[in-house]
Design a protein around this motif. Sequence first.
Motif, PDB file in Angstrom:
ATOM      1  N   GLN A   1       0.846  -1.190   0.000  1.00  0.00           N
ATOM      2  CA  GLN A   1       0.000   0.000   0.000  1.00  0.00           C
ATOM      3  C   GLN A   1       0.880   1.239   0.000  1.00  0.00           C
ATOM      4  OE1 GLN A   1      -2.309  -0.638   3.505  1.00  0.00           O
ATOM      5  NE2 GLN A   1      -0.595  -0.379   4.886  1.00  0.00           N
ATOM      6  N   GLU A   2       0.340   2.322  -0.517  1.00  0.00           N
ATOM      7  CA  GLU A   2       1.084   3.578  -0.627  1.00  0.00           C
ATOM      8  C   GLU A   2       0.352   4.638   0.172  1.00  0.00           C
ATOM      9  OE1 GLU A   2       2.636   4.978  -4.604  1.00  0.00           O
ATOM     10  OE2 GLU A   2       1.089   6.501  -4.265  1.00  0.00           O
ATOM     11  N   ARG A   3       1.115   5.430   0.934  1.00  0.00           N
ATOM     12  CA  ARG A   3       0.492   6.537   1.657  1.00  0.00           C
ATOM     13  C   ARG A   3       1.414   7.747   1.629  1.00  0.00           C
ATOM     14  NH1 ARG A   3       2.359   6.369   7.426  1.00  0.00           N
ATOM     15  NH2 ARG A   3       3.536   4.430   7.605  1.00  0.00           N
TER      16      ARG A   3
ATOM     17  N   GLU B   1       1.334  -6.584   5.094  1.00  0.00           N
ATOM     18  CA  GLU B   1       1.594  -7.330   6.328  1.00  0.00           C
ATOM     19  C   GLU B   1       2.586  -6.611   7.238  1.00  0.00           C
ATOM     20  OE1 GLU B   1       4.420  -8.786   3.177  1.00  0.00           O
ATOM     21  OE2 GLU B   1       2.268  -8.492   3.252  1.00  0.00           O
ATOM     22  N   GLY B   2       3.050  -5.404   6.825  1.00  0.00           N
ATOM     23  CA  GLY B   2       3.998  -4.643   7.630  1.00  0.00           C
ATOM     24  C   GLY B   2       5.435  -5.093   7.423  1.00  0.00           C
ATOM     25  N   SER B   3       6.353  -4.371   8.050  1.00  0.00           N
ATOM     26  CA  SER B   3       7.778  -4.681   7.922  1.00  0.00           C
ATOM     27  C   SER B   3       8.516  -4.038   9.082  1.00  0.00           C
ATOM     28  CB  SER B   3       8.325  -4.139   6.603  1.00  0.00           C
ATOM     29  OG  SER B   3       9.710  -4.385   6.504  1.00  0.00           O
ATOM     30  N   ASP B   4       9.605  -4.652   9.496  1.00  0.00           N
ATOM     31  CA  ASP B   4      10.437  -4.022  10.523  1.00  0.00           C
ATOM     32  C   ASP B   4      11.608  -3.279   9.900  1.00  0.00           C
ATOM     33  OD1 ASP B   4      12.021  -6.151   9.707  1.00  0.00           O
ATOM     34  OD2 ASP B   4      12.710  -6.633  11.722  1.00  0.00           O
ATOM     35  N   THR B   5      11.743  -3.349   8.555  1.00  0.00           N
ATOM     36  CA  THR B   5      12.838  -2.698   7.843  1.00  0.00           C
ATOM     37  C   THR B   5      12.297  -1.670   6.866  1.00  0.00           C
ATOM     38  OG1 THR B   5      14.158  -4.721   7.992  1.00  0.00           O
ATOM     39  CG2 THR B   5      14.862  -3.090   6.378  1.00  0.00           C
TER      40      THR B   5
ATOM     41  N   GLU C   1       6.666  -4.836  -2.322  1.00  0.00           N
ATOM     42  CA  GLU C   1       6.132  -6.156  -2.659  1.00  0.00           C
ATOM     43  C   GLU C   1       7.084  -7.254  -2.188  1.00  0.00           C
ATOM     44  OE1 GLU C   1       5.181  -6.140  -6.833  1.00  0.00           O
ATOM     45  OE2 GLU C   1       3.624  -4.636  -6.550  1.00  0.00           O
ATOM     46  N   GLY C   2       8.372  -6.903  -2.020  1.00  0.00           N
ATOM     47  CA  GLY C   2       9.364  -7.857  -1.522  1.00  0.00           C
ATOM     48  C   GLY C   2       9.464  -7.891  -0.004  1.00  0.00           C
ATOM     49  N   GLY C   3       8.651  -7.076   0.682  1.00  0.00           N
ATOM     50  CA  GLY C   3       8.608  -7.136   2.141  1.00  0.00           C
ATOM     51  C   GLY C   3       9.249  -5.979   2.878  1.00  0.00           C
ATOM     52  N   TYR C   4       9.710  -4.955   2.160  1.00  0.00           N
ATOM     53  CA  TYR C   4      10.336  -3.799   2.809  1.00  0.00           C
ATOM     54  C   TYR C   4       9.417  -2.584   2.739  1.00  0.00           C
ATOM     55  CZ  TYR C   4      14.574  -6.542   2.191  1.00  0.00           C
ATOM     56  OH  TYR C   4      15.511  -7.542   2.217  1.00  0.00           O
ATOM     57  N   ALA C   5       9.422  -1.781   3.782  1.00  0.00           N
ATOM     58  CA  ALA C   5       8.768  -0.481   3.710  1.00  0.00           C
ATOM     59  C   ALA C   5       9.757   0.461   3.020  1.00  0.00           C
ATOM     60  CB  ALA C   5       8.435   0.033   5.105  1.00  0.00           C
ATOM     61  N   VAL C   6       9.245   1.393   2.232  1.00  0.00           N
ATOM     62  CA  VAL C   6      10.110   2.304   1.490  1.00  0.00           C
ATOM     63  C   VAL C   6       9.582   3.715   1.621  1.00  0.00           C
ATOM     64  CG1 VAL C   6      11.060   2.900  -0.776  1.00  0.00           C
ATOM     65  CG2 VAL C   6      10.695   0.500  -0.184  1.00  0.00           C
TER      66      VAL C   6
ATOM     67  N   ARG D   1      12.513   5.930  12.232  1.00  0.00           N
ATOM     68  CA  ARG D   1      12.762   5.325  13.557  1.00  0.00           C
ATOM     69  C   ARG D   1      11.565   5.563  14.481  1.00  0.00           C
ATOM     70  NH1 ARG D   1      16.793   1.594  13.199  1.00  0.00           N
ATOM     71  NH2 ARG D   1      18.650   2.493  12.293  1.00  0.00           N
ATOM     72  N   LYS D   2      11.041   6.800  14.467  1.00  0.00           N
ATOM     73  CA  LYS D   2       9.884   7.118  15.318  1.00  0.00           C
ATOM     74  C   LYS D   2       8.645   6.334  14.898  1.00  0.00           C
ATOM     75  CE  LYS D   2      11.469  11.730  16.507  1.00  0.00           C
ATOM     76  NZ  LYS D   2      11.350  13.160  16.200  1.00  0.00           N
ATOM     77  N   GLU D   3       8.578   5.971  13.624  1.00  0.00           N
ATOM     78  CA  GLU D   3       7.450   5.165  13.124  1.00  0.00           C
ATOM     79  C   GLU D   3       7.562   3.711  13.569  1.00  0.00           C
ATOM     80  OE1 GLU D   3       4.565   5.810  10.789  1.00  0.00           O
ATOM     81  OE2 GLU D   3       4.920   7.625  11.955  1.00  0.00           O
ATOM     82  N   GLY D   4       8.692   3.366  14.188  1.00  0.00           N
ATOM     83  CA  GLY D   4       8.847   2.020  14.737  1.00  0.00           C
ATOM     84  C   GLY D   4       9.636   1.031  13.901  1.00  0.00           C
ATOM     85  N   PHE D   5      10.291   1.487  12.864  1.00  0.00           N
ATOM     86  CA  PHE D   5      11.094   0.578  12.057  1.00  0.00           C
ATOM     87  C   PHE D   5      12.395   0.262  12.795  1.00  0.00           C
ATOM     88  CE2 PHE D   5       8.350   2.626   8.917  1.00  0.00           C
ATOM     89  CZ  PHE D   5       7.801   1.488   8.332  1.00  0.00           C
ATOM     90  N   ALA D   6      12.638  -1.020  13.009  1.00  0.00           N
ATOM     91  CA  ALA D   6      13.824  -1.464  13.737  1.00  0.00           C
ATOM     92  C   ALA D   6      15.091  -1.281  12.911  1.00  0.00           C
ATOM     93  CB  ALA D   6      13.681  -2.932  14.140  1.00  0.00           C
ATOM     94  N   LYS D   7      14.973  -1.424  11.599  1.00  0.00           N
ATOM     95  CA  LYS D   7      16.126  -1.289  10.706  1.00  0.00           C
ATOM     96  C   LYS D   7      15.818  -0.227   9.659  1.00  0.00           C
ATOM     97  CE  LYS D   7      17.359  -6.124  11.206  1.00  0.00           C
ATOM     98  NZ  LYS D   7      17.391  -7.429  10.547  1.00  0.00           N
TER      99      LYS D   7
END
Length: 188
Positions: A22-24, A44-48, A83-88, A126-132
Amino acid sequence: MTKIKTLLCVLFMLPAAMLAAQERDIVVECDWGTISATIDEPTEGSDTAVLIVAGSGPTDRNGNSAAGLKTYCYKMLGEALAEGGYAVMRYDKRAIGLSPIPAEDVPNLVFEDYIDDARTCVEYLRKEGFAKVIVAGHSEGGLIALALAADEECVLDGVVLLCAPGYNMAEILNFQLSQQLVPAYMGL
């Protein structure tokens, strides 16, 4: 007949697979104004998260240039990574696209301003909660990514250089501008 059924199943499933992200659009507040950005994220979200830093010139977050180039390269890269599992996160650099500054401030922009803005985007992620957080810099953006990696206060989990300069920027500008300006002054 079984092959046709299988093919039809695959064709009907393709659009669903392409909707796995999804895009926002977001706005990042900073001391000089706002940075407009887009986050592509797996459903499904991502930690990266990957931060795409655009190259030089009037190139927006999608990879399109006000000089007339319409490539959508950053948009397509962001979508594929999501689509490969990363937030961008891809953003309009200061004075580009929807990250405006007053016209009289444009001549005062320096390279460090772009480094500060990329750092602000990393902090936002980082504030959005991405660990990496990984910074992917294209062309001049690669130099910004390297500057962030050298900054002890900015914690990165990786750096990706996409056609980053292999020469000193002064040499590159001299070469690029000489190719454009010399023929103009030679009457060619």
